[in-house]
Design an enzyme around this catalytic site. Structure first.
Site, PDB file in Angstrom:
ATOM      1  N   GLU A 258       0.837  -1.209   0.000  1.00 21.33           N
ATOM      2  CA  GLU A 258       0.000   0.000   0.000  1.00 21.33           C
ATOM      3  C   GLU A 258       0.866   1.250   0.000  1.00 21.33           C
ATOM      4  OE1 GLU A 258      -3.064  -0.213  -0.755  1.00 21.33           O
ATOM      5  OE2 GLU A 258      -2.873  -2.380  -0.623  1.00 21.33           O
TER       6      GLU A 258
ATOM      7  N   TRP B 249       1.908   1.929  -3.357  1.00 24.31           N
ATOM      8  CA  TRP B 249       0.923   2.616  -4.213  1.00 24.31           C
ATOM      9  C   TRP B 249       1.105   4.125  -4.112  1.00 24.31           C
ATOM     10  CZ3 TRP B 249      -1.884   1.307  -8.214  1.00 24.31           C
ATOM     11  CH2 TRP B 249      -2.297  -0.020  -8.388  1.00 24.31           C
TER      12      TRP B 249
ATOM     13  N   TRP C 199     -18.512  11.927 -21.179  1.00 22.05           N
ATOM     14  CA  TRP C 199     -18.669  12.280 -19.771  1.00 22.05           C
ATOM     15  C   TRP C 199     -19.673  13.411 -19.607  1.00 22.05           C
ATOM     16  CZ3 TRP C 199     -16.081   9.005 -16.882  1.00 22.05           C
ATOM     17  CH2 TRP C 199     -14.783   8.573 -17.205  1.00 22.05           C
TER      18      TRP C 199
ATOM     19  N   ASN D 188     -10.639   3.495   2.022  1.00 27.64           N
ATOM     20  CA  ASN D 188     -10.213   3.262   0.639  1.00 27.64           C
ATOM     21  C   ASN D 188     -11.262   2.532  -0.192  1.00 27.64           C
ATOM     22  OD1 ASN D 188      -8.207   3.226  -1.549  1.00 27.64           O
ATOM     23  ND2 ASN D 188      -8.259   1.020  -1.191  1.00 27.64           N
TER      24      ASN D 188
ATOM     25  N   TRP E 294     -14.498  12.259 -14.111  1.00 25.19           N
ATOM     26  CA  TRP E 294     -13.736  12.016 -12.877  1.00 25.19           C
ATOM     27  C   TRP E 294     -13.159  13.301 -12.299  1.00 25.19           C
ATOM     28  CZ3 TRP E 294      -8.575  13.350 -13.145  1.00 25.19           C
ATOM     29  CH2 TRP E 294      -7.990  13.401 -14.415  1.00 25.19           C
TER      30      TRP E 294
ATOM     31  N   TRP F 204      -8.645   8.439  -8.842  1.00 23.90           N
ATOM     32  CA  TRP F 204      -9.774   8.761  -9.719  1.00 23.90           C
ATOM     33  C   TRP F 204      -9.578   8.182 -11.110  1.00 23.90           C
ATOM     34  CZ3 TRP F 204     -14.593  10.120  -8.886  1.00 23.90           C
ATOM     35  CH2 TRP F 204     -14.914  10.584  -7.613  1.00 23.90           C
TER      36      TRP F 204
HETATM   37  P1  FAD Z   1      -3.602   2.233   5.028  1.00 20.12           P
HETATM   38  O1  FAD Z   1      -4.408   1.076   4.532  1.00 20.12           O
HETATM   39  O2  FAD Z   1      -3.196   2.227   6.448  1.00 20.12           O
HETATM   40  O3  FAD Z   1      -2.349   2.363   4.077  1.00 20.12           O
HETATM   41  C1  FAD Z   1      -1.108   2.912   4.501  1.00 20.12           C
HETATM   42  C2  FAD Z   1      -0.702   4.036   3.571  1.00 20.12           C
HETATM   43  O4  FAD Z   1      -0.492   3.531   2.247  1.00 20.12           O
HETATM   44  C3  FAD Z   1      -1.744   5.113   3.429  1.00 20.12           C
HETATM   45  O5  FAD Z   1      -1.696   6.047   4.488  1.00 20.12           O
HETATM   46  C4  FAD Z   1      -1.371   5.727   2.081  1.00 20.12           C
HETATM   47  O6  FAD Z   1      -0.312   6.646   2.213  1.00 20.12           O
HETATM   48  C5  FAD Z   1      -0.879   4.528   1.303  1.00 20.12           C
HETATM   49  N1  FAD Z   1      -1.967   4.007   0.471  1.00 20.12           N
HETATM   50  C6  FAD Z   1      -2.861   3.054   0.789  1.00 20.12           C
HETATM   51  N2  FAD Z   1      -3.691   2.818  -0.248  1.00 20.12           N
HETATM   52  C7  FAD Z   1      -3.314   3.662  -1.237  1.00 20.12           C
HETATM   53  C8  FAD Z   1      -3.786   3.898  -2.552  1.00 20.12           C
HETATM   54  N3  FAD Z   1      -4.810   3.216  -3.093  1.00 20.12           N
HETATM   55  N4  FAD Z   1      -3.172   4.861  -3.293  1.00 20.12           N
HETATM   56  C9  FAD Z   1      -2.130   5.551  -2.789  1.00 20.12           C
HETATM   57  N5  FAD Z   1      -1.644   5.365  -1.545  1.00 20.12           N
HETATM   58  C10 FAD Z   1      -2.225   4.423  -0.785  1.00 20.12           C
HETATM   59  N6  FAD Z   1      -4.903   8.788  -0.560  1.00 20.12           N
HETATM   60  C11 FAD Z   1      -4.398   9.914  -0.054  1.00 20.12           C
HETATM   61  O7  FAD Z   1      -3.479   9.866   0.780  1.00 20.12           O
HETATM   62  N7  FAD Z   1      -4.872  11.136  -0.445  1.00 20.12           N
HETATM   63  C12 FAD Z   1      -5.873  11.258  -1.363  1.00 20.12           C
HETATM   64  O8  FAD Z   1      -6.266  12.379  -1.713  1.00 20.12           O
HETATM   65  C13 FAD Z   1      -6.450  10.075  -1.890  1.00 20.12           C
HETATM   66  N8  FAD Z   1      -7.481  10.123  -2.765  1.00 20.12           N
HETATM   67  C14 FAD Z   1      -8.005   8.953  -3.257  1.00 20.12           C
HETATM   68  C15 FAD Z   1      -9.059   9.029  -4.186  1.00 20.12           C
HETATM   69  C16 FAD Z   1      -9.615   7.862  -4.714  1.00 20.12           C
HETATM   70  C17 FAD Z   1     -10.735   7.962  -5.715  1.00 20.12           C
HETATM   71  C18 FAD Z   1      -9.121   6.610  -4.315  1.00 20.12           C
HETATM   72  C19 FAD Z   1      -9.710   5.345  -4.857  1.00 20.12           C
HETATM   73  C20 FAD Z   1      -8.073   6.535  -3.400  1.00 20.12           C
HETATM   74  C21 FAD Z   1      -7.502   7.693  -2.867  1.00 20.12           C
HETATM   75  N9  FAD Z   1      -6.442   7.646  -1.934  1.00 20.12           N
HETATM   76  C22 FAD Z   1      -5.915   8.817  -1.448  1.00 20.12           C
HETATM   77  C23 FAD Z   1      -5.821   6.365  -1.567  1.00 20.12           C
HETATM   78  C24 FAD Z   1      -6.370   5.651  -0.306  1.00 20.12           C
HETATM   79  O9  FAD Z   1      -7.751   5.612  -0.340  1.00 20.12           O
HETATM   80  C25 FAD Z   1      -5.898   6.306   1.003  1.00 20.12           C
HETATM   81  O10 FAD Z   1      -4.519   6.513   0.972  1.00 20.12           O
HETATM   82  C26 FAD Z   1      -6.246   5.418   2.210  1.00 20.12           C
HETATM   83  O11 FAD Z   1      -7.633   5.238   2.293  1.00 20.12           O
HETATM   84  C27 FAD Z   1      -5.710   6.046   3.465  1.00 20.12           C
HETATM   85  O12 FAD Z   1      -6.110   5.338   4.613  1.00 20.12           O
HETATM   86  P2  FAD Z   1      -5.032   4.728   5.596  1.00 20.12           P
HETATM   87  O13 FAD Z   1      -3.961   5.719   5.860  1.00 20.12           O
HETATM   88  O14 FAD Z   1      -5.766   4.172   6.749  1.00 20.12           O
HETATM   89  O15 FAD Z   1      -4.419   3.586   4.678  1.00 20.12           O
END
Ligand code: FAD
Length: 469
Positions: free
Chosen positions: A270, A273, A301, A338, A356, A379
């Site tokens: 993650e 990502w 769109w 997420n 989007w 997005w």
């Molecule tokens: P955890 O599950 O604890 O993951 C640990 C860390 O891994 C996160 O804090 C984050 O830095 C990174 N991570 C995890 N999943 C993703 C992912 N899919 N993409 C990128 N990094 C990830 N994340 C943001 O930080 N800012 C945003 O503006 C953002 N916008 C999003 C918009 C959409 C449409 C989608 C689908 C995802 C987006 N994300 C965004 C990614 C993800 O949803 C969040 O990072 C995640 O929900 C954060 O929760 P957590 O810290 O508890 O994650």
């Protein structure tokens, strides 16, 4: 002469490469925060949250006998003014990789050099800088899995310790009062509600990581998709503003993996990502503004941000429980799970055929963890227009997803009030967070579906024929 540390998305003392480099020179240090054009351009929630983080950092610096000099104005003029005022011979900062920051920083660096001031930037916002990895053919990656395979075997720099002490200058330059900037103005009454959910500052971030490792990591792989459970780290809020260094998280994940903790590799994936999002944004900045796959330019769109069905989506009143719960979670807490982000984004771009960029902009207004790269990538991934995107024809069914990931209805009970005999406090707090002009109340009848799920799906698939190759 003193050194200026230009504080940006790096509100921390530990694992801060720019700060560590400055401190190693044993000169007076002046930390500076600029309310510049990039801060002006932030959405309401990120700007408010940034303000809280800056105030916390200023407090921490004061406790250490230092301070934070705050100035408002365009970055170039304001920084040059401070250099002249303080006689600083060096300016340090940690790099940001979005196109606006690059366009701001590069000429400024050159200008400082012309004036005989050493400007040094460092990589601290990501574990691996966007140019640290390239494919065998010498290009950047466009697909996550090979990127991850290459990344996981790289050696990351270990996180840096906090400086033991900071040397203050004899005279502190004038500082503006952050409170006078009203960084929360755009939040309206939502600020009070969201404030109950934020965890601000370096110490809070470190506690969060600790708690996650102890309590959640072992079950992370199975539970991270469950919005009803406290299964993820919540660190995105702190990573976004640099209240914790990504290397610290990476190292913790690596150590847990070495110790055989289940979930550790998933956590690293993650974090990767996030790295991938920065890699993509740096190499193809159009990720932020245009369909990454240009054939999507022909997609029909709906680009009307104020269309009634888009307003229903923004309000969390589409009549689809998972989508509505997700959108309300964001109004109340400034974040969204997420899985919920994926469902809300998929529903908007597929069932509602909405561009989007409209969703991206709405999230940029409301997320306290707003990150230009992850938001844009998320997005475009969901919409199908991005690199390595979900295939458009695979359309999430929000009801099936809800049954699978919220099996006991805990998540929807937490966020939805209408039609319930005893709505939860969190569900009710939504009404205190949203604009009064929406004129909504918990006694309203439950919203009617904007479009039937199967009709929306069929319409989306028909529209997809226009871009299918
Ligand atoms: P955890 O599950 O604890 O993951 C640990 C860390 O891994 C996160 O804090 C984050 O830095 C990174 N991570 C995890 N999943 C993703 C992912 N899919 N993409 C990128 N990094 C990830 N994340 C943001 O930080 N800012 C945003 O503006 C953002 N916008 C999003 C918009 C959409 C449409 C989608 C689908 C995802 C987006 N994300 C965004 C990614 C993800 O949803 C969040 O990072 C995640 O929900 C954060 O929760 P957590 O810290 O508890 O994650």
């Amino acid at each position: 002469s003193p050194i200026l540390w230009w504080v940006r998305r790096d509100l921390r003392l530990s694992d801060n490469p720019a700060l560590a480099a400055a401190v190693s020179r044993a000169r007076p240090l002046i930390p500076v925060f600029l309310h510049d054009e990039t801060v002006e351009s932030l959405g309401a929630a990120p700007r408010w949250r940034l303000g809280l983080g800056v105030e916390r950092l200023a407090k921490r610096l004061r406790q250490l006998g230092a301070g934070l000099v705050c100035r408002r104005g365009p970055a170039r003029e304001t920084l040059l003014e401070l250099v002249a005022e303080t006689g600083a011979g060096t300016v340090v900062w940690n790099r940001c990789y979005d196109p606006d920051s690059i366009a701001r920083d590069m000429p400024l660096k050159a200008e400082l050099a012309r004036r005989g001031v050493a400007a040094r930037s460092f990589g601290g916002h990501v574990v691996f800088e966007p140019w640290a990895l390239e494919t065998g053919a010498g290009r950047h990656y466009k697909v996550y899995t090979p990127y991850w395979k290459a990344l996981r075997v790289l050696d990351a720099e270990p996180p840096l310790a906090s400086p033991a002490n900071l040397t203050a200058p004899d005279i502190w330059p004038r500082s503006e009062d952050i409170a006078d900037w009203h960084m929360g103005a755009g939040m309206g009454r939502g600020a009070d509600v969201v404030a109950a959910h934020v965890r601000v500052g370096e110490e809070a971030a470190a506690d969060r990581l600790e708690q996650f490792l102890e309590e959640r990591l072992p079950r992370y792989t199975g539970d991270r998709d469950r919005p009803d459970l406290p299964a993820t780290s919540g660190l995105s809020e702190n990573l976004a503003w640099g209240e914790i260094g990504p290397r610290r998280c990476w190292q913790a994940g690596m150590m847990a993996m070495d110790a055989g903790v289940a979930g550790a590799e998933t956590f690293l994936r993650e974090l990767a990502w996030r790295e991938f999002a920065y890699h993509l944004m740096y190499h193809t900045p159009r990720l932020l503004t245009a369909n990454w796959r240009t054939r999507w330019d022909a997609f029909p769109w709906n680009a009307e941000a104020n269309a009634p069905e888009v307003l229903a989506w923004k309000q969390g009143r589409t009549g689809v429980a998972f989508v509505d719960a997700a959108m309300r979670q964001m109004h109340v807490s400034g974040t969204m799970h997420n899985r919920a982000r994926m469902i809300a984004a998929s529903y908007l771009t597929k069932h509602l055929l909405t561009h989007w960029r409209i969703g991206q902009a709405w999230f940029a207004q409301h997320l306290i963890d707003w990150d230009p790269a992850s938001n844009a990538m998320g997005w475009q991934w969901t919409a199908g227009s991005g690199p390595d995107a979900a295939p458009y024809f695979r359309i999430f069914n929000p009801d099936t997803q809800l049954a699978r990931f919220d099996p006991h209805g805990v998540y929807t009970d937490r966020w939805l009030a209408e039609g319930r005999a005893r709505p939860t406090d969190t569900a009710l707090s939504y009404y205190r967070a949203i604009p009064r002009r929406w004129n909504l109340s918990p006694g309203d009848p439950p919203p009617q579906p904007v479009i039937g799920l199967s009709a929306g799906r069929a319409r989306a698939l028909a529209a997809y024929e226009t871009v299918r190759v």
